[in-house]
Design a protein around this motif. Structure first.
Motif, PDB file in Angstrom:
ATOM      1  N   VAL A  54       0.810  -1.175  -0.015  1.00 48.68           N
ATOM      2  CA  VAL A  54       0.020  -0.148   0.044  1.00 48.68           C
ATOM      3  C   VAL A  54       0.733   1.136  -0.064  1.00 48.68           C
ATOM      4  O   VAL A  54       0.482   2.210  -0.725  1.00 48.68           O
TER       5      VAL A  54
ATOM      6  N   ARG B 268       1.166   4.347  -2.604  1.00 46.58           N
ATOM      7  CA  ARG B 268       1.093   5.723  -2.263  1.00 46.58           C
ATOM      8  C   ARG B 268       2.496   6.636  -2.757  1.00 46.58           C
ATOM      9  O   ARG B 268       2.148   7.637  -3.351  1.00 46.58           O
TER      10      ARG B 268
ATOM     11  N   VAL C  55      -4.643   5.530  -0.368  1.00 46.39           N
ATOM     12  CA  VAL C  55      -4.880   4.935   0.748  1.00 46.39           C
ATOM     13  C   VAL C  55      -6.325   4.856   1.316  1.00 46.39           C
ATOM     14  O   VAL C  55      -6.604   3.846   1.773  1.00 46.39           O
TER      15      VAL C  55
ATOM     16  N   ALA D 125      -3.948  -1.214   4.947  1.00 49.09           N
ATOM     17  CA  ALA D 125      -3.858  -0.052   4.670  1.00 49.09           C
ATOM     18  C   ALA D 125      -3.953   1.009   5.858  1.00 49.09           C
ATOM     19  O   ALA D 125      -3.786   2.219   6.020  1.00 49.09           O
TER      20      ALA D 125
END
Length: 373
Positions: free
Chosen positions: A117, A121, A135, A156
């Motif tokens: 995750v 990002r 996110v 997340a």
């Protein structure tokens, strides 16, 4: 003049509030029809669309069980049933996840870890808002998957959002307001828009809805659009004389005071774009409708309003947002009172410095004489 309705022609409003005409037939691609309705250019485009449209081939809807794509499909069905979410929120989440599915759709969702995750990002670190949207969207997707026992945990949740480093929309100054009013006098839609924003402290999504049905006993009663499905907030904002003057001068509609050049109410996005043009016409670059909401809150703080008084106008539910304005105003007042003490002490007196400053610029203090033993 005889009006003829063409088959498969529809009106659509884009995200900027502009009305477009399209050829739309079920099972066929959507085609933009350019030119003024009824013109040769428009009719030629319509005939070509009618004669040459090719059906869209059906896409296989096979998704690997447990994959990002398969669980996303279930999640999208779930979002469609959520009455507490704004359509814009659903649209953003879906768009973000569909973007991830194009590259990672066949990967098993249960094997996604926090560092995956974080990688998604960081791939968009140059655009912090877009990075944070990924996110947030994945947090929602995994919350759903955990609840349905499709995955064991939500990776997340432990991934931090990026700091945007942005102060948000720039607040207007009194000089900005004066410049705008000089360009757009009373009796114009531009001036009415400014007054509604500045003297109600509401968002553009609320201002475009305000009409005579919201006015009772000298105040505007309004349920704000933001979070109206989950935590509806109703404000009661008294109409000050400057706002009443702008309303009386018009031009106004009934169900919505603000109207487009076609006599229709604005969409929130359409109004935002139109207001920015009005700002540009006044030579005010970088200013927006939301900046007036901030200016309204700051003005109340400067006048001595408390956080709760400001929140009653703006509709904020916590003091986090408005505390910035009250703290700034308090610092200004405290600084003024502190310097007033200095002024009271010194008055108009001037302390001579020549006898205290040495040639090198250092303050010198006479040393006491030493007695000889």
């Amino acid at each position: 003049m005889v009006s003829v309705r063409l088959k498969y022609v529809i009106e659509d409003v884009d995200r900027h509030g502009n009305v477009r005409l399209y050829f739309r037939r079920k099972g066929y691609p959507k085609i933009r029809l350019r030119g003024a309705p009824g013109s040769d250019e428009f009719m030629d485009a319509y005939r070509k669309a009618l004669a040459g449209a090719v059906p869209i081939p059906a896409k296989p809807s096979v998704a690997t069980p447990g994959s990002l794509r398969a669980i996303s499909i279930e999640y999208f069905r779930h979002l469609a049933t959520r009455k507490d979410l704004e359509p814009s929120t659903v649209r953003v989440r879906r768009g973000v996840i569909e973007g991830l599915c194009r590259e990672h759709g066949d990967k098993p969702l249960g094997r996604m870890m926090p560092h995956h995750v974080a990688d998604f990002r960081d791939d968009r670190a140059d655009r912090p808002e877009a990075a944070n949207a990924i996110v947030r969207a994945l947090r929602g997707l995994f919350d759903f998957a955990v609840e349905k026992r499709l995955v064991a945990s939500n990776p997340a949740r432990s991934v931090k959002l990026l700091s945007t480093g942005s102060q948000g929309h720039r607040a207007w100054t009194l000089d900005d307001v004066a410049t705008y009013e000089a360009k757009h006098p009373l009796g114009t839609s531009a001036r009415l828009a400014l007054a509604l924003l500045l003297y109600t402290g509401q968002r553009r999504s609320d201002v475009v809805l305000i009409g005579r049905q919201h006015v009772r006993d000298g105040a505007i009663y309004l349920t704000q659009q933001k979070n109206r499905r989950r935590k509806p907030i109703t404000v009661e904002v008294p109409i000050v004389s400057a706002l009443q003057e702008a309303i009386d001068a018009g031009p106004t509609g009934d169900l919505a005071f603000l109207r487009t050049e076609f006599g229709r109410p604005f969409t929130a996005n359409g109004f935002g774009n139109r207001f920015r043009k009005w700002c540009d016409e006044a030579g005010l670059k970088g200013l927006s409708a939301h900046g007036l909401r901030k200016a309204a809150a700051a003005r109340l703080a400067d006048l001595g309003a408390t956080e709760h008084q400001i929140m009653a106008v703006t509709g904020h539910q916590t003091s986090k947002e408005v505390s910035r304005y009250t703290k700034s105003a308090n610092r200004k007042r405290l600084a003024a009172s502190a310097m007033a003490l200095v002024e009271a002490e010194t008055g108009n007196k001037r302390v001579p410095l020549s006898g205290l400053i040495a040639p090198g610029g250092t303050k010198s203090t006479p040393k006491p004489l030493k007695r000889k033993a």
